[in-house]
Write a protein that holds these residues in place. Structure first.
Motif, short mmCIF file in Angstrom:
data_model
loop_
_atom_site.label_atom_id
_atom_site.label_comp_id
_atom_site.label_asym_id
_atom_site.label_seq_id
_atom_site.Cartn_x
_atom_site.Cartn_y
_atom_site.Cartn_z
N LEU A 75 0.82 -1.21 0.00
CA LEU A 75 0.00 0.00 0.00
C LEU A 75 0.85 1.26 0.00
O LEU A 75 0.48 2.27 -0.62
CB LEU A 75 -0.94 -0.02 1.21
N LEU A 76 1.98 1.22 0.69
CA LEU A 76 2.90 2.36 0.63
C LEU A 76 3.43 2.56 -0.79
O LEU A 76 3.60 3.71 -1.24
CB LEU A 76 4.06 2.16 1.60
N LEU A 77 3.68 1.47 -1.49
CA LEU A 77 4.14 1.57 -2.87
C LEU A 77 3.07 2.17 -3.77
O LEU A 77 3.36 3.03 -4.61
CB LEU A 77 4.54 0.18 -3.39
N ILE A 78 1.83 1.76 -3.59
CA ILE A 78 0.73 2.33 -4.36
C ILE A 78 0.64 3.83 -4.13
O ILE A 78 0.47 4.62 -5.07
CB ILE A 78 -0.61 1.64 -4.00
N ASP A 79 0.74 4.24 -2.87
CA ASP A 79 0.69 5.66 -2.55
C ASP A 79 1.88 6.39 -3.17
O ASP A 79 1.74 7.50 -3.71
CB ASP A 79 0.67 5.84 -1.03
N ASN A 80 3.05 5.79 -3.11
CA ASN A 80 4.25 6.42 -3.65
C ASN A 80 4.16 6.60 -5.17
O ASN A 80 4.64 7.60 -5.72
CB ASN A 80 5.47 5.58 -3.29
N LEU A 81 3.53 5.64 -5.85
CA LEU A 81 3.43 5.72 -7.31
C LEU A 81 2.34 6.70 -7.76
O LEU A 81 2.22 6.97 -8.96
CB LEU A 81 3.12 4.32 -7.88
N GLY A 82 1.55 7.20 -6.81
CA GLY A 82 0.53 8.18 -7.15
C GLY A 82 -0.81 7.60 -7.55
O GLY A 82 -1.65 8.30 -8.15
N PHE A 83 -1.04 6.33 -7.23
CA PHE A 83 -2.29 5.67 -7.61
C PHE A 83 -3.26 5.49 -6.44
O PHE A 83 -4.20 4.71 -6.54
CB PHE A 83 -2.00 4.30 -8.23
N TRP A 84 -3.03 6.19 -5.34
CA TRP A 84 -3.84 5.92 -4.15
C TRP A 84 -5.32 6.22 -4.39
O TRP A 84 -6.18 5.39 -4.12
CB TRP A 84 -3.33 6.73 -2.96
N ASP A 85 -5.63 7.41 -4.88
CA ASP A 85 -7.03 7.78 -5.10
C ASP A 85 -7.70 6.85 -6.10
O ASP A 85 -8.85 6.42 -5.89
CB ASP A 85 -7.13 9.24 -5.58
N HIS A 86 -7.00 6.52 -7.18
CA HIS A 86 -7.59 5.63 -8.17
C HIS A 86 -7.76 4.21 -7.63
O HIS A 86 -8.70 3.51 -8.00
CB HIS A 86 -6.71 5.62 -9.43
N THR A 87 -6.85 3.80 -6.75
CA THR A 87 -6.99 2.49 -6.12
C THR A 87 -8.22 2.44 -5.23
O THR A 87 -8.96 1.45 -5.22
CB THR A 87 -5.74 2.15 -5.30
N MET A 88 -8.47 3.51 -4.50
CA MET A 88 -9.66 3.56 -3.66
C MET A 88 -10.93 3.58 -4.51
O MET A 88 -11.95 2.98 -4.14
CB MET A 88 -9.61 4.80 -2.75
N ASP A 89 -10.88 4.25 -5.66
CA ASP A 89 -12.02 4.23 -6.58
C ASP A 89 -12.28 2.82 -7.09
O ASP A 89 -13.43 2.36 -7.16
CB ASP A 89 -11.76 5.17 -7.77
N THR A 90 -11.21 2.13 -7.44
CA THR A 90 -11.34 0.74 -7.91
C THR A 90 -11.88 -0.15 -6.80
O THR A 90 -12.75 -1.01 -7.04
CB THR A 90 -9.98 0.20 -8.38
N LEU A 91 -11.39 0.04 -5.58
CA LEU A 91 -11.86 -0.76 -4.45
C LEU A 91 -13.36 -0.52 -4.21
O LEU A 91 -14.09 -1.47 -3.90
CB LEU A 91 -11.06 -0.41 -3.20
N ALA A 92 -13.81 0.71 -4.37
CA ALA A 92 -15.24 1.02 -4.21
C ALA A 92 -16.07 0.28 -5.27
O ALA A 92 -17.14 -0.28 -4.96
CB ALA A 92 -15.47 2.52 -4.31
N LEU A 93 -15.59 0.25 -6.50
CA LEU A 93 -16.30 -0.46 -7.56
C LEU A 93 -16.33 -1.97 -7.30
O LEU A 93 -17.35 -2.63 -7.49
CB LEU A 93 -15.64 -0.18 -8.91
N VAL A 94 -15.19 -2.51 -6.85
CA VAL A 94 -15.11 -3.95 -6.58
C VAL A 94 -16.04 -4.33 -5.44
O VAL A 94 -16.77 -5.34 -5.52
CB VAL A 94 -13.67 -4.35 -6.25
N MET A 95 -16.04 -3.55 -4.37
CA MET A 95 -16.91 -3.85 -3.23
C MET A 95 -18.39 -3.76 -3.61
O MET A 95 -19.20 -4.58 -3.18
CB MET A 95 -16.60 -2.89 -2.08
N THR A 96 -18.74 -2.78 -4.43
CA THR A 96 -20.13 -2.66 -4.87
C THR A 96 -20.51 -3.86 -5.74
O THR A 96 -21.58 -4.46 -5.55
CB THR A 96 -20.33 -1.36 -5.66
N SER A 97 -19.65 -4.20 -6.69
CA SER A 97 -19.93 -5.34 -7.56
C SER A 97 -20.04 -6.64 -6.77
O SER A 97 -20.95 -7.45 -7.00
CB SER A 97 -18.83 -5.47 -8.61
N ALA A 98 -19.12 -6.84 -5.83
CA ALA A 98 -19.15 -8.05 -5.02
C ALA A 98 -20.39 -8.09 -4.13
O ALA A 98 -21.02 -9.15 -3.97
CB ALA A 98 -17.89 -8.14 -4.17
#
Length: 277
Positions: A75-98
């Motif tokens: 997760l620190l790597l994701i934040d460092n690469l600048g994908f944190w907000d987009h990762t949270m958006d993806t997680l929201a979509l995955v949780m809704t779909s699931a």
């Protein structure tokens, strides 16, 4: 030999469904869009470092220090690469779909386990849903719900719900018959037998189905970026179309980290319950 008019027939049917049940699609769109917004707000609300610490602690408590360390570094790597907000958006979509897949899949799987006729009718449909190319689901989703987040979730649900249905049905049917007879001999009602005997005993198989559903939801959410779904999938799609190999690899790393975390955490929910039992 004249060609069968399959394509025109399907198009006429889709047009009829769209015009006849438009109000239902609007209602579904409102519900799904609101659910995505709630999950998105929930995941974006805490600062990144707080969220990372919470997931790390959960991973450590559920699976030990190896997964805890992987959560922290990943997760620190994701934040460092600048994908944190987009990762949270993806997680929201995955949780809704699931969530939608489980709400649909569990009752249908239970119904299949209780009725052979329903199982015989549903099984070919599930075979069709699992063999149809994933991209095909984007077409009706866009037609009925337009572009954006909602059609992405709808396509993900269609693609991801079969494992929950199949393994719920399988888990209940695999319960030894003598245990069912024992429950009947004690005068259990069908509801008591389901909630106190069948579902607890079928939980490992049931959770395996939910785990597969979550993984399929994640893979489909990435594909759904083609129709305007938000998240890391949009970064992957942009990198592919612009031939930016490095950026695509970075976005792919974020997807892999998220997939491993979701997979291991859902698997360890059942393992932890088994240890307690």
């Amino acid at each position: 030999m004249p060609k069968l008019p399959i394509a025109p027939g399907i198009e006429r049917f889709v047009d009829w469904v769209g015009s006849t049940f438009d109000f239902i699609f609007d209602f579904i769109s409102t519900i799904i869009g609101g659910t995505v917004d709630v999950f998105s707000w929930l995941f974006h609300w805490p600062p990144a470092f707080v969220f990372i610490l919470l997931v790390t602690f959960w991973s450590y408590r559920s699976a030990g220090w190896v997964l805890g360390l992987f959560s922290l570094v990943g997760l620190l790597l994701i934040d460092n690469l600048g994908f944190w907000d987009h990762t949270m958006d993806t997680l929201a979509l995955v949780m809704t779909s699931a969530l939608v897949s489980v709400i649909i899949g569990l009752p249908l799987g239970i119904w299949c386990a209780r009725n052979n006729s329903v199982q015989n009718a549903v099984t070919p449909l599930l075979d069709f849903m699992q063999t149809m190319p994933a991209f095909v689901y984007l077409i009706p989703a866009v037609f009925f719900f337009g572009l954006g987040v909602v059609p992405g979730v709808i396509a993900s649900v269609i693609f991801a719900v079969p494992p929950t249905i199949r393994l719920t049905n399988l888990g209940i049917r695999q319960i030894p018959f003598d245990l069912i007879e024992a429950a009947d001999s004690f005068g259990s009602t069908p509801g008591q037998k389901l909630w106190k005997v069948q579902l607890p005993l079928a939980l490992p198989t049931l959770m395996a189905g939910i785990n597969q559903t979550i993984m399929l939801s994640l893979s489909m959410v990435v594909i759904a970026s083609m129709i305007g779904a938000q998240g890391i999938g949009a970064d992957v799609y942009r990198a592919v179309t612009q031939l930016k190999i490095g950026e695509g690899f970075e976005a792919g790393i974020a997807v892999v980290i998220l997939a491993i975390l979701l997979d291991r955490l859902t698997q360890n929910i059942v393992k932890k319950k088994k240890r307690r039992g």
